[in-house]
Design a protein around this motif. Structure first.
Motif, PDB file in Angstrom:
ATOM      1  N   ARG A 161      30.267  12.481   6.835  1.00 18.69           N
ATOM      2  CA  ARG A 161      29.688  11.634   5.825  1.00 18.69           C
ATOM      3  C   ARG A 161      28.663  10.684   6.476  1.00 18.69           C
ATOM      4  N   LYS A 162      29.310   9.895   7.622  1.00 23.95           N
ATOM      5  CA  LYS A 162      28.534   8.876   8.563  1.00 23.95           C
ATOM      6  C   LYS A 162      27.320   9.499   9.160  1.00 23.95           C
ATOM      7  N   SER A 163      27.852  10.475   9.921  1.00 22.63           N
ATOM      8  CA  SER A 163      26.819  11.278  10.764  1.00 22.63           C
ATOM      9  C   SER A 163      25.710  12.106   9.902  1.00 22.63           C
ATOM     10  N   LEU A 164      25.952  12.405   8.871  1.00 22.88           N
ATOM     11  CA  LEU A 164      24.836  13.023   8.004  1.00 22.88           C
ATOM     12  C   LEU A 164      24.104  12.142   7.239  1.00 22.88           C
ATOM     13  N   MET A 165      24.549  11.117   7.026  1.00 18.79           N
ATOM     14  CA  MET A 165      23.736   9.887   6.566  1.00 18.79           C
ATOM     15  C   MET A 165      23.047   9.413   7.451  1.00 18.79           C
ATOM     16  N   ALA A 166      23.298   9.026   8.598  1.00 18.98           N
ATOM     17  CA  ALA A 166      22.521   8.801   9.933  1.00 18.98           C
ATOM     18  C   ALA A 166      21.402   9.665  10.049  1.00 18.98           C
ATOM     19  N   ALA A 167      21.770  11.120  10.231  1.00 21.80           N
ATOM     20  CA  ALA A 167      20.673  11.894  10.499  1.00 21.80           C
ATOM     21  C   ALA A 167      19.661  12.010   9.376  1.00 21.80           C
ATOM     22  N   LEU A 168      20.017  12.057   8.329  1.00 17.97           N
ATOM     23  CA  LEU A 168      19.079  12.130   7.360  1.00 17.97           C
ATOM     24  C   LEU A 168      18.066  10.995   7.239  1.00 17.97           C
ATOM     25  N   GLY A 169      18.242   9.838   7.531  1.00 17.87           N
ATOM     26  CA  GLY A 169      17.682   8.727   7.448  1.00 17.87           C
ATOM     27  C   GLY A 169      16.507   8.291   8.412  1.00 17.87           C
ATOM     28  N   ASP A 170      15.350   7.989   8.201  1.00 17.82           N
ATOM     29  CA  ASP A 170      14.432   7.526   9.204  1.00 17.82           C
ATOM     30  C   ASP A 170      14.476   5.902   9.351  1.00 17.82           C
ATOM     31  N   CYS A 171      15.143   5.209   8.716  1.00 20.98           N
ATOM     32  CA  CYS A 171      15.824   4.112   9.011  1.00 20.98           C
ATOM     33  C   CYS A 171      16.999   3.683   8.219  1.00 20.98           C
ATOM     34  N   TYR A 172      17.483   2.351   8.553  1.00 21.42           N
ATOM     35  CA  TYR A 172      18.769   2.071   7.882  1.00 21.42           C
ATOM     36  C   TYR A 172      18.815   0.530   7.273  1.00 21.42           C
ATOM     37  N   VAL A 173      19.417   0.449   6.116  1.00 23.71           N
ATOM     38  CA  VAL A 173      19.465  -0.758   5.560  1.00 23.71           C
ATOM     39  C   VAL A 173      20.696  -1.123   5.088  1.00 23.71           C
ATOM     40  N   ALA A 174      21.404  -2.140   5.449  1.00 25.89           N
ATOM     41  CA  ALA A 174      22.793  -2.319   4.713  1.00 25.89           C
ATOM     42  C   ALA A 174      22.710  -3.595   3.687  1.00 25.89           C
ATOM     43  N   LEU A 175      23.102  -3.127   2.321  1.00 29.27           N
ATOM     44  CA  LEU A 175      23.130  -4.182   1.260  1.00 29.27           C
ATOM     45  C   LEU A 175      24.317  -4.739   1.475  1.00 29.27           C
ATOM     46  N   PRO A 176      24.834  -5.929   0.530  1.00 29.60           N
ATOM     47  CA  PRO A 176      25.905  -6.544   0.638  1.00 29.60           C
ATOM     48  C   PRO A 176      27.208  -5.490   0.222  1.00 29.60           C
ATOM     49  N   GLY A 177      28.264  -5.540   1.006  1.00 29.20           N
ATOM     50  CA  GLY A 177      29.465  -4.669   0.822  1.00 29.20           C
ATOM     51  C   GLY A 177      30.852  -5.017   1.483  1.00 29.20           C
ATOM     52  N   GLY A 178      31.668  -4.322   1.733  1.00 27.54           N
ATOM     53  CA  GLY A 178      32.846  -4.783   2.434  1.00 27.54           C
ATOM     54  C   GLY A 178      33.023  -3.911   3.562  1.00 27.54           C
ATOM     55  N   VAL A 179      34.352  -3.490   3.974  1.00 26.76           N
ATOM     56  CA  VAL A 179      34.606  -3.121   5.252  1.00 26.76           C
ATOM     57  C   VAL A 179      34.059  -1.909   5.599  1.00 26.76           C
ATOM     58  N   GLY A 180      33.878  -0.960   4.488  1.00 28.55           N
ATOM     59  CA  GLY A 180      33.299   0.460   4.778  1.00 28.55           C
ATOM     60  C   GLY A 180      31.713   0.199   5.023  1.00 28.55           C
ATOM     61  N   THR A 181      30.953  -0.645   4.307  1.00 29.45           N
ATOM     62  CA  THR A 181      29.517  -1.028   4.798  1.00 29.45           C
ATOM     63  C   THR A 181      29.385  -1.442   6.025  1.00 29.45           C
ATOM     64  N   LEU A 182      30.269  -2.540   6.482  1.00 29.38           N
ATOM     65  CA  LEU A 182      30.345  -3.167   7.683  1.00 29.38           C
ATOM     66  C   LEU A 182      30.310  -2.165   8.812  1.00 29.38           C
ATOM     67  N   GLU A 183      31.499  -1.106   8.638  1.00 32.56           N
ATOM     68  CA  GLU A 183      31.456  -0.101   9.511  1.00 32.56           C
ATOM     69  C   GLU A 183      30.586   0.823   9.772  1.00 32.56           C
ATOM     70  N   GLU A 184      29.735   1.224   8.493  1.00 32.07           N
ATOM     71  CA  GLU A 184      28.653   1.984   8.805  1.00 32.07           C
ATOM     72  C   GLU A 184      27.434   1.399   9.535  1.00 32.07           C
TER      73      GLU A 184
END
Length: 198
Positions: free
Chosen positions: A89-112
């Motif tokens: 999941r993380k690898s594909l999400m990273a590959a598909l994006g041209d940039c990354y933005v983290a909105l508020p979240g918990g440990v999963g969001t922090l990990e990503e």
């Protein structure tokens, strides 16, 4: 352009979290920018997807089989990838994006967030990275990052490479002026590369 968004599977306990997540997703959609996210219909993830879709945007979800039921895979996405593992999941999400933005979240969001940031610092990609600092949610993290730089655990350009934005205009300004940090570790040039440069 595609923006990978990391966001909580809970909505948080302040209205601003939902309001700003929706406004951010809507703003991306209105500018024709596609969203890639975790594929769920709950929490801020669901808010992002619903707001972008309602504004006519394209939304691609990526969710592992083990969470498709728990996070209630969104039924109305433009595209949904169901994968076997969280790492996929993380690898594909990273590959598909041209940039990354983290909105508020918990440990999963922090990990990503930390995974794509570490990959940036190591030179595995050169894509912009930001946090949507709703209600100063990320301010203490940004202070910690500054401290890591102050104490010599990060270079100034590394600690400055996590950028706080407040809206879509801020993100677009970041992408237009983005200068990635130099890779932390540089491979030694080969004999052939040295010879080619005299």
């Amino acid at each position: 352009m595609r923006v990978t968004i990391y966001a909580g599977s809970a909505p948080g306990n302040r209205p601003a979290f939902v309001q700003e997540a929706a406004a951010f997703a809507r703003g991306l959609a209105e500018r024709g920018i596609e969203i890639v996210y975790g594929g769920g219909s709950v929490g801020l993830m669901g808010v992002v997807a619903d707001a972008a879709l309602a504004a006519g945007g394209r939304v691609t979800g990526v969710i592992p089989t083990s969470l498709a039921a728990a996070e209630v895979a969104h039924p109305s996405l433009t595209e949904l990838h169901i994968v076997d593992t969280m790492q996929e999941r993380k690898s594909l999400m990273a590959a598909l994006g041209d940039c990354y933005v983290a909105l508020p979240g918990g440990v999963g969001t922090l990990e990503e967030l930390f995974e794509v940031w570490a990959e940036l610092i190591l030179g595995h990609h050169r894509k912009p990275l930001a946090v949507l600092n709703t209600d100063n949610y990320w301010s203490r993290l940004l202070s910690l990052v500054a401290k890591a730089g102050h104490y010599g655990f990060m270079s100034p350009e590394e600690s400055d490479s996590l950028v706080a934005v407040s809206d879509v205009d801020g993100l677009l300004a970041l992408t237009q002026h983005w200068v990635p940090p130099a890779p932390r570790w540089r491979a030694e040039p080969s004999v052939d590369e040295l010879a080619a440069h005299g």
